[in-house]
Design an enzyme around this catalytic site. Structure first.
Site, PDB file in Angstrom:
ATOM      1  N   LYS A   3       0.846  -1.203   0.000  1.00 18.51           N
ATOM      2  CA  LYS A   3       0.000   0.000   0.000  1.00 18.51           C
ATOM      3  C   LYS A   3       0.880   1.252   0.000  1.00 18.51           C
ATOM      4  O   LYS A   3       0.646   2.184  -0.738  1.00 18.51           O
ATOM      5  CB  LYS A   3      -0.916  -0.023   1.225  1.00 18.51           C
ATOM      6  CG  LYS A   3      -1.878   1.121   1.276  1.00 18.51           C
ATOM      7  CD  LYS A   3      -2.764   1.043   2.502  1.00 18.51           C
ATOM      8  CE  LYS A   3      -3.542   2.342   2.656  1.00 18.51           C
ATOM      9  NZ  LYS A   3      -4.263   2.422   3.921  1.00 18.51           N
ATOM     10  N   GLU A  15      11.083  -4.468   3.623  1.00 17.63           N
ATOM     11  CA  GLU A  15      11.191  -5.897   3.291  1.00 17.63           C
ATOM     12  C   GLU A  15      10.682  -6.167   1.871  1.00 17.63           C
ATOM     13  O   GLU A  15      11.301  -6.895   1.089  1.00 17.63           O
ATOM     14  CB  GLU A  15      10.383  -6.744   4.290  1.00 17.63           C
ATOM     15  CG  GLU A  15      10.911  -6.714   5.712  1.00 17.63           C
ATOM     16  CD  GLU A  15      10.389  -5.537   6.535  1.00 17.63           C
ATOM     17  OE1 GLU A  15       9.860  -4.558   5.945  1.00 17.63           O
ATOM     18  OE2 GLU A  15      10.541  -5.578   7.766  1.00 17.63           O
ATOM     19  N   GLY A  20      -4.251  -2.119   5.803  1.00 14.91           N
ATOM     20  CA  GLY A  20      -3.562  -3.288   5.252  1.00 14.91           C
ATOM     21  C   GLY A  20      -4.215  -4.605   5.624  1.00 14.91           C
ATOM     22  O   GLY A  20      -4.455  -5.468   4.773  1.00 14.91           O
ATOM     23  N   ARG A  21      -4.550  -4.776   6.882  1.00 15.33           N
ATOM     24  CA  ARG A  21      -5.085  -6.076   7.334  1.00 15.33           C
ATOM     25  C   ARG A  21      -6.535  -6.290   6.922  1.00 15.33           C
ATOM     26  O   ARG A  21      -7.098  -7.351   7.167  1.00 15.33           O
ATOM     27  CB  ARG A  21      -4.899  -6.225   8.839  1.00 15.33           C
ATOM     28  CG  ARG A  21      -5.390  -5.055   9.664  1.00 15.33           C
ATOM     29  CD  ARG A  21      -4.825  -5.084  11.080  1.00 15.33           C
ATOM     30  NE  ARG A  21      -5.196  -3.935  11.872  1.00 15.33           N
ATOM     31  CZ  ARG A  21      -4.531  -2.771  11.898  1.00 15.33           C
ATOM     32  NH1 ARG A  21      -3.457  -2.616  11.156  1.00 15.33           N
ATOM     33  NH2 ARG A  21      -4.928  -1.785  12.673  1.00 15.33           N
ATOM     34  N   GLU A  52      -2.848  -6.727  15.574  1.00 14.82           N
ATOM     35  CA  GLU A  52      -2.458  -5.399  15.088  1.00 14.82           C
ATOM     36  C   GLU A  52      -3.623  -4.410  15.271  1.00 14.82           C
ATOM     37  O   GLU A  52      -3.404  -3.219  15.457  1.00 14.82           O
ATOM     38  CB  GLU A  52      -2.032  -5.465  13.609  1.00 14.82           C
ATOM     39  CG  GLU A  52      -1.197  -4.264  13.173  1.00 14.82           C
ATOM     40  CD  GLU A  52      -0.494  -4.472  11.843  1.00 14.82           C
ATOM     41  OE1 GLU A  52       0.658  -4.947  11.820  1.00 14.82           O
ATOM     42  OE2 GLU A  52      -1.091  -4.169  10.796  1.00 14.82           O
ATOM     43  N   HIS A  92      -1.730 -33.573  18.000  1.00 13.66           N
ATOM     44  CA  HIS A  92      -0.555 -34.405  18.285  1.00 13.66           C
ATOM     45  C   HIS A  92       0.661 -33.540  18.605  1.00 13.66           C
ATOM     46  O   HIS A  92       1.790 -34.023  18.559  1.00 13.66           O
ATOM     47  CB  HIS A  92      -0.287 -35.325  17.096  1.00 13.66           C
ATOM     48  CG  HIS A  92      -1.473 -36.188  16.805  1.00 13.66           C
ATOM     49  ND1 HIS A  92      -1.697 -37.390  17.443  1.00 13.66           N
ATOM     50  CD2 HIS A  92      -2.537 -35.990  15.994  1.00 13.66           C
ATOM     51  CE1 HIS A  92      -2.851 -37.905  17.018  1.00 13.66           C
ATOM     52  NE2 HIS A  92      -3.380 -37.070  16.136  1.00 13.66           N
ATOM     53  N   LYS A 128      10.135  -0.355  13.414  1.00 10.43           N
ATOM     54  CA  LYS A 128      10.642   0.038  12.085  1.00 10.43           C
ATOM     55  C   LYS A 128      11.667   1.164  12.238  1.00 10.43           C
ATOM     56  O   LYS A 128      12.703   1.156  11.583  1.00 10.43           O
ATOM     57  CB  LYS A 128       9.484   0.529  11.198  1.00 10.43           C
ATOM     58  CG  LYS A 128       8.588  -0.567  10.678  1.00 10.43           C
ATOM     59  CD  LYS A 128       7.655   0.044   9.644  1.00 10.43           C
ATOM     60  CE  LYS A 128       6.495  -0.865   9.337  1.00 10.43           C
ATOM     61  NZ  LYS A 128       5.474  -0.248   8.510  1.00 10.43           N
TER      62      LYS A 128
HETATM   63  O1  F6P Z   1       4.196  -2.909   9.551  1.00 10.79           O
HETATM   64  C1  F6P Z   1       2.845  -3.215   9.601  1.00 10.79           C
HETATM   65  C2  F6P Z   1       2.211  -2.873   8.333  1.00 10.79           C
HETATM   66  O2  F6P Z   1       2.098  -1.502   8.250  1.00 10.79           O
HETATM   67  C3  F6P Z   1       0.864  -3.540   8.196  1.00 10.79           C
HETATM   68  O3  F6P Z   1      -0.138  -2.845   8.806  1.00 10.79           O
HETATM   69  C4  F6P Z   1       0.739  -3.666   6.723  1.00 10.79           C
HETATM   70  O4  F6P Z   1      -0.224  -4.613   6.375  1.00 10.79           O
HETATM   71  C5  F6P Z   1       2.133  -4.078   6.354  1.00 10.79           C
HETATM   72  O5  F6P Z   1       2.948  -3.324   7.208  1.00 10.79           O
HETATM   73  C6  F6P Z   1       2.527  -3.870   4.916  1.00 10.79           C
HETATM   74  O6  F6P Z   1       2.404  -2.531   4.528  1.00 10.79           O
HETATM   75  P1  F6P Z   1       2.482  -2.110   2.995  1.00 10.79           P
HETATM   76  O7  F6P Z   1       1.326  -2.717   2.305  1.00 10.79           O
HETATM   77  O8  F6P Z   1       2.433  -0.616   3.000  1.00 10.79           O
HETATM   78  O9  F6P Z   1       3.791  -2.612   2.441  1.00 10.79           O
END
Ligand code: F6P
Length: 551
Positions: A215, A221, A276-277, A362, A393, A519
């Site tokens: 987003k 990452e 995001g979630r 979150e 198990h 972060k």
């Molecule tokens: O670090 C958490 C977060 O901000 C989440 O809320 C989000 O889903 C994820 O990182 C990824 O964010 P983006 O879609 O901006 O890469």
């Protein structure tokens, strides 16, 4: 802003968070119920199952195995009314800025037709949706070609958190029962090169499409993985530019995506008001559209919309997300059960716990309320779990004989596509029953003496080890089968459960400032500002540096 760093009550028309005294009657109810044996509650009320199970549009939610009775449930409903939950739900669907720390609405329901999007945004949303449909169909059907003219055989989604967990779970859950032979769709979230490398090891750059799902288009990452993918494409295709047919992006940072080299027509934005979630319903669902086809994705949206309507219209006492949320509050905030195990009895739903982990932890892993004061009760529990029956198990032992109370949600699709999956349903129901009923010392003694024929001394020695306390509280959700529609219902059910809880706790379920702290620290360390590290971390950095230099 007040001294806690939170904005004061955002919307004067919305009710203030509950005063601490509002929770008192629930604590009184718990004092009455805490020592009660749940199986005995069925004896006191033969209608308990009927009273404490509810259905909606094919789903059955049973919480008769919870440590609760109708009187305590009435108090919970009273709490929901006192908190103005119904007004909160209308505020949510009415696009009020409930994400008050970011001054935004949370309107993910609009993406599945559960409410209206802001009028000015409708044309743009419609255009994006049409673009997604066309692109997904072209990739799926082989019309979209790579730089050397070959159809796409592998789609790799590069994203993390909400840009990974939702679509990953949907694809995993529904691919086994989806017709058609679209490309293979894989997900890479971890910046550990091992994950992407293992996918690329079997891939051809000529037939691979990467979707960079972020987003913000600023998540370190995801950008690291995107860089690796671009380098791999360049090397494999022997091209420096012209990688466009192999790159797409889902992001609302359109300029940043364009700057990365993604063609304008392959950039699919999502609105600011989708967290995001909660974003699987948006363009973030693109990998699922490709893997499953547009009709299946539409059915997922339909299922979500069915729950939106129910959540908005059903009275609180028959409202599935409300009841699920209230039971969760009873366990986490009143009965002091700090953990919820989510046990989907379905291999296809094995990633549901990971998806729910982000959604609940979150969203509601917070303590600062709308008015800046701390919550007077505990909020989100630790969510964990795994696919039943495998967990039986592994970790169920602790549920039976450990020293902690653990709340459990059993999620059970009844008709697996394969008749052999019947064992899963039997196991789920057996587990919930055994966790509730336990085994008394007398029953253990009887078993050892009669069934195993042990003498009195052996029986007395072993019986305490066989006894199980029981009373582990569980909720069971039965779904007729695992279809796109049912999965949409399931996901929306939990989304709204989270809203209910956040509303009663008085917190903002739609921001995630805690995550930002880690972060910031990672950025400081990555940019060589070790002096900002605490002594323990500085020591570890030095040790890691020394290890790097060892052969
Ligand atoms: O670090 C958490 C977060 O901000 C989440 O809320 C989000 O889903 C994820 O990182 C990824 O964010 P983006 O879609 O901006 O890469």
């Amino acid at each position: 802003m007040n001294s806690s760093g939170c904005t004061d009550v955002i919307d004067p028309e919305l009710p203030a968070p509950l005063p601490p005294s509002a929770w008192k009657s629930l604590h009184t109810q718990w004092a009455r119920l805490r020592a009660i044996d749940v199986p005995a509650l069925f004896g006191l009320d033969p209608q308990r199952f009927e009273r404490l199970s509810h259905t909606h549009d094919g789903l059955l939610l049973d919480f008769s195995k919870q440590r609760i009775d109708p009187t305590a449930l009435e108090s919970l409903l009273g709490l929901a009314r006192a908190a103005g939950l119904e007004r909160g739900v209308e505020a949510l669907f009415g696009a009020r800025p409930l994400n008050f720390t970011e001054n935004r609405a949370a309107l993910h329901m609009a993406l599945r037709g559960g409410c209206e999007a802001p009028p000015a945004e409708r044309p743009g949303l419609h255009a994006t949706e049409q673009g997604l449909r066309t692109f997904a169909e072209r990739v799926r059907g082989g019309a979209h070609r790579g730089a050397s003219g070959e159809p796409i055989g592998l789609v790799v989604n590069l994203g993390i958190g909400g840009s990974d967990l939702g679509p990953r779970m949907v694809v995993e859950a529904l691919s086994p029962s989806s017709p058609g032979n679209g490309p293979d769709v894989r997900f890479v979230a971890n910046p550990d090169p091992l994950e992407l490398d293992s996918v690329l090891a079997e891939a051809s750059p000529h037939t691979t499409l990467f979707i960079i799902s972020s987003k913000s288009f600023g998540t370190a990452e995801t950008l690291a993985n995107a860089e690796t993918a671009r380098t791999w494409l360049r090397a494999g295709l022997g091209l420096n530019t012209g990688l466009g047919p192999h790159l797409a992006a889902v992001s609302n940072a359109v300029d940043a995506a364009r700057g990365f080299g993604i063609p304008e027509e392959h950039i699919f934005p999502l609105p600011e008001w989708v967290g995001g979630r909660y974003s699987v319903w948006s363009a973030i669902g693109l990998p699922a559209r490709i893997a499953l086809g547009n009709p299946a994705f539409d059915a997922l949206l339909d299922g979500g919309r069915s729950i939106d309507r129910h959540f908005r219209e059903a009275p609180l006492e028959r409202n599935l997300p409300v009841l699920l949320g209230l039971i969760g509050i009873w366990n986490a905030s009143i009965a002091d059960i700090g953990t919820l195990a989510l046990l989907p009895y379905s291999h296809a739903l094995r990633s549901l716990p990971a998806w729910l982990q982000q959604l609940e932890m979150e969203s509601n892993g917070k303590h600062c309320r709308r008015d800046g004061t701390p919550t007077p009760v505990a909020t989100a529990p630790v969510i964990w779990g795994g696919a039943g029956t495998v967990g039986q198990h592994a970790f169920h032992q602790l549920l039976y004989q450990g020293t902690r109370a653990v709340a459990v949600d059993f999620v059970v699709p009844v008709n697996g596509s394969d008749p052999r999956s019947r064992m899963l349903v039997d196991n789920a129901l057996a587990q919930s029953s055994a966790l509730m009923c336990g085994r008394t010392l007398a029953a253990a003694t009887e078993e050892l003496r009669v069934k195993r024929g042990l003498n009195a001394e052996e029986t007395a020695r072993l019986a305490p080890h066989l006894a199980c306390a029981g009373n582990q509280p569980s909720t069971t959700l039965l779904l007729p089968q695992l279809t796109p529609y049912r999965l949409g219902q399931l996901m929306a059910l939990y989304e709204h459960k989270v809203f209910v809880q956040g509303w009663l706790w008085g917190i903002n379920s739609f921001d995630q400032y805690g995550v930002e702290l880690g972060k910031d620290m990672a950025r400081a360390l990555a940019s060589g500002r070790e002096d900002s590290a605490d002594p323990s971390t500085a020591g570890l950095l030095a040790a890691a540096q020394a290890m790097r230099q060892q052969p």
